[in-house]
Design a protein around this motif. Sequence first.
Motif, PDB file in Angstrom:
ATOM      1  N   ALA A 171     -30.371 -19.805 -80.756  1.00  0.00           N
ATOM      2  CA  ALA A 171     -30.165 -21.685 -79.823  1.00  0.00           C
ATOM      3  C   ALA A 171     -31.514 -22.481 -80.760  1.00  0.00           C
ATOM      4  O   ALA A 171     -31.495 -23.534 -80.418  1.00  0.00           O
ATOM      5  CB  ALA A 171     -30.562 -21.204 -78.670  1.00  0.00           C
ATOM      6  N   GLN A 172     -32.489 -22.292 -80.738  1.00  0.00           N
ATOM      7  CA  GLN A 172     -33.591 -22.757 -81.532  1.00  0.00           C
ATOM      8  C   GLN A 172     -33.533 -22.741 -82.346  1.00  0.00           C
ATOM      9  O   GLN A 172     -33.778 -24.582 -82.718  1.00  0.00           O
ATOM     10  CB  GLN A 172     -34.934 -22.251 -81.380  1.00  0.00           C
ATOM     11  N   ASN A 173     -32.681 -22.133 -83.587  1.00  0.00           N
ATOM     12  CA  ASN A 173     -32.305 -22.393 -84.365  1.00  0.00           C
ATOM     13  C   ASN A 173     -31.228 -23.459 -84.440  1.00  0.00           C
ATOM     14  O   ASN A 173     -30.340 -24.177 -85.820  1.00  0.00           O
ATOM     15  CB  ASN A 173     -31.647 -21.575 -85.959  1.00  0.00           C
ATOM     16  N   ALA A 174     -29.710 -23.412 -83.555  1.00  0.00           N
ATOM     17  CA  ALA A 174     -28.912 -24.377 -83.684  1.00  0.00           C
ATOM     18  C   ALA A 174     -28.962 -24.719 -82.274  1.00  0.00           C
ATOM     19  O   ALA A 174     -28.088 -24.412 -81.625  1.00  0.00           O
ATOM     20  CB  ALA A 174     -27.621 -23.815 -83.809  1.00  0.00           C
ATOM     21  N   PRO A 175     -29.506 -25.857 -82.030  1.00  0.00           N
ATOM     22  CA  PRO A 175     -29.373 -26.161 -80.337  1.00  0.00           C
ATOM     23  C   PRO A 175     -28.120 -26.970 -80.249  1.00  0.00           C
ATOM     24  O   PRO A 175     -28.580 -27.289 -79.143  1.00  0.00           O
ATOM     25  CB  PRO A 175     -30.934 -27.291 -80.568  1.00  0.00           C
ATOM     26  N   LYS A 176     -27.581 -27.546 -80.566  1.00  0.00           N
ATOM     27  CA  LYS A 176     -26.472 -27.826 -80.134  1.00  0.00           C
ATOM     28  C   LYS A 176     -25.111 -27.002 -80.285  1.00  0.00           C
ATOM     29  O   LYS A 176     -23.887 -27.369 -79.561  1.00  0.00           O
ATOM     30  CB  LYS A 176     -25.737 -28.792 -80.880  1.00  0.00           C
ATOM     31  N   ALA A 177     -25.178 -25.325 -80.563  1.00  0.00           N
ATOM     32  CA  ALA A 177     -23.793 -25.245 -80.718  1.00  0.00           C
ATOM     33  C   ALA A 177     -24.578 -24.131 -79.248  1.00  0.00           C
ATOM     34  O   ALA A 177     -24.989 -23.959 -77.810  1.00  0.00           O
ATOM     35  CB  ALA A 177     -24.286 -23.979 -81.572  1.00  0.00           C
ATOM     36  N   LEU A 178     -23.370 -23.707 -78.664  1.00  0.00           N
ATOM     37  CA  LEU A 178     -22.917 -22.497 -78.050  1.00  0.00           C
ATOM     38  C   LEU A 178     -23.125 -21.221 -78.811  1.00  0.00           C
ATOM     39  O   LEU A 178     -22.481 -20.528 -79.313  1.00  0.00           O
ATOM     40  CB  LEU A 178     -21.416 -22.154 -77.307  1.00  0.00           C
ATOM     41  N   ILE A 179     -24.245 -20.550 -77.878  1.00  0.00           N
ATOM     42  CA  ILE A 179     -24.605 -18.799 -78.604  1.00  0.00           C
ATOM     43  C   ILE A 179     -24.133 -17.931 -77.173  1.00  0.00           C
ATOM     44  O   ILE A 179     -23.842 -17.821 -76.145  1.00  0.00           O
ATOM     45  CB  ILE A 179     -25.971 -18.687 -78.338  1.00  0.00           C
ATOM     46  N   ALA A 180     -23.204 -17.498 -77.970  1.00  0.00           N
ATOM     47  CA  ALA A 180     -22.323 -15.771 -77.179  1.00  0.00           C
ATOM     48  C   ALA A 180     -22.225 -14.653 -77.454  1.00  0.00           C
ATOM     49  O   ALA A 180     -22.644 -14.514 -78.561  1.00  0.00           O
ATOM     50  CB  ALA A 180     -20.799 -16.739 -76.504  1.00  0.00           C
ATOM     51  N   GLY A 181     -22.409 -14.274 -76.727  1.00  0.00           N
ATOM     52  CA  GLY A 181     -22.658 -12.217 -76.802  1.00  0.00           C
ATOM     53  C   GLY A 181     -20.939 -12.082 -77.530  1.00  0.00           C
ATOM     54  O   GLY A 181     -19.822 -12.908 -77.332  1.00  0.00           O
ATOM     55  N   GLN A 182     -21.331 -11.061 -78.426  1.00  0.00           N
ATOM     56  CA  GLN A 182     -19.850 -10.724 -78.926  1.00  0.00           C
ATOM     57  C   GLN A 182     -20.153  -8.898 -78.215  1.00  0.00           C
ATOM     58  O   GLN A 182     -20.922  -8.137 -78.804  1.00  0.00           O
ATOM     59  CB  GLN A 182     -19.849 -10.474 -80.618  1.00  0.00           C
ATOM     60  N   PRO A 183     -19.562  -8.777 -77.463  1.00  0.00           N
ATOM     61  CA  PRO A 183     -19.539  -7.089 -77.018  1.00  0.00           C
ATOM     62  C   PRO A 183     -19.754  -5.868 -77.339  1.00  0.00           C
ATOM     63  O   PRO A 183     -18.994  -6.099 -78.129  1.00  0.00           O
ATOM     64  CB  PRO A 183     -18.850  -6.732 -75.626  1.00  0.00           C
ATOM     65  N   VAL A 184     -20.327  -4.589 -77.434  1.00  0.00           N
ATOM     66  CA  VAL A 184     -21.186  -3.626 -78.326  1.00  0.00           C
ATOM     67  C   VAL A 184     -20.620  -2.322 -76.550  1.00  0.00           C
ATOM     68  O   VAL A 184     -21.558  -2.137 -75.990  1.00  0.00           O
ATOM     69  CB  VAL A 184     -21.916  -3.412 -79.020  1.00  0.00           C
TER      70      VAL A 184
END
Length: 252
Positions: free
Chosen positions: A114-127
Amino acid sequence: MSRITPDFKPCIVIPVYNHEHAIGQVVAGLKGFALPCLLIDDGSRPSCQQVLEQLAQAENHWLSLKRLAVNQGKGGAVSAGLLWAEQLGYSHAIQIDADGQHHTPDMHQFIAAAQNAPKALIAGQPVYDASVPKGRLYGRYLTHIWVWINTLSLAIKDSMCGFRVYPLTATCALLRRSQLGSRMDFDVEIMVRLHWAGIGIQQLPTPVQYPLDGVSHFAVWRDNLLISRMHAKLFFGMLWRSPILIARWFRA
């Protein structure tokens, strides 16, 4: 410890509904990140209310509690938490579930992304491990297909994981202009609509287990019906957006 700057001021948002046996362990696992945490009590029973009040009193220097008088559903609770976080001046909200299914040590990589791409949605991809119900696991693939149709893209690998970092300016603007599903349909719908709005989406692999306290609020008939209706609504929304989505695909 997370680096907080004027432009990057994250908090944690946890919707809670009758998870009094797991929430203490979840909160304990988050304490070391030194981030403010907002608990949203989604109309829980008295025993859970008591546990949440005790946590808020014991950890009042970093943990705050907001109670919804009537159960709104997961989506309603998350929406309330995101809007509250924006009101308090935070730039990002890290959504994590109260039942302990999410791998809290992965917060480090979510925050860094999120720090590197502050305008993006960061979401989990489940394992997933062996604790995931097979019906739920296989049922997710139908939603994946519908999401790919409704975005005309394969960019979203999984839209149902509730471990996310939301950029609050774009997300709360969407919440104010659109009426989204308030229950288990929320996670999918908000991700599709943020994609429609041109918000970048990054997904990070993260372990998921089901759940620490054995409590699941997924109502098979009700929530599958809501999710089916949501996919139909999104399909018609995709149709009139399709020229923009197709042009975006060619540019990419």
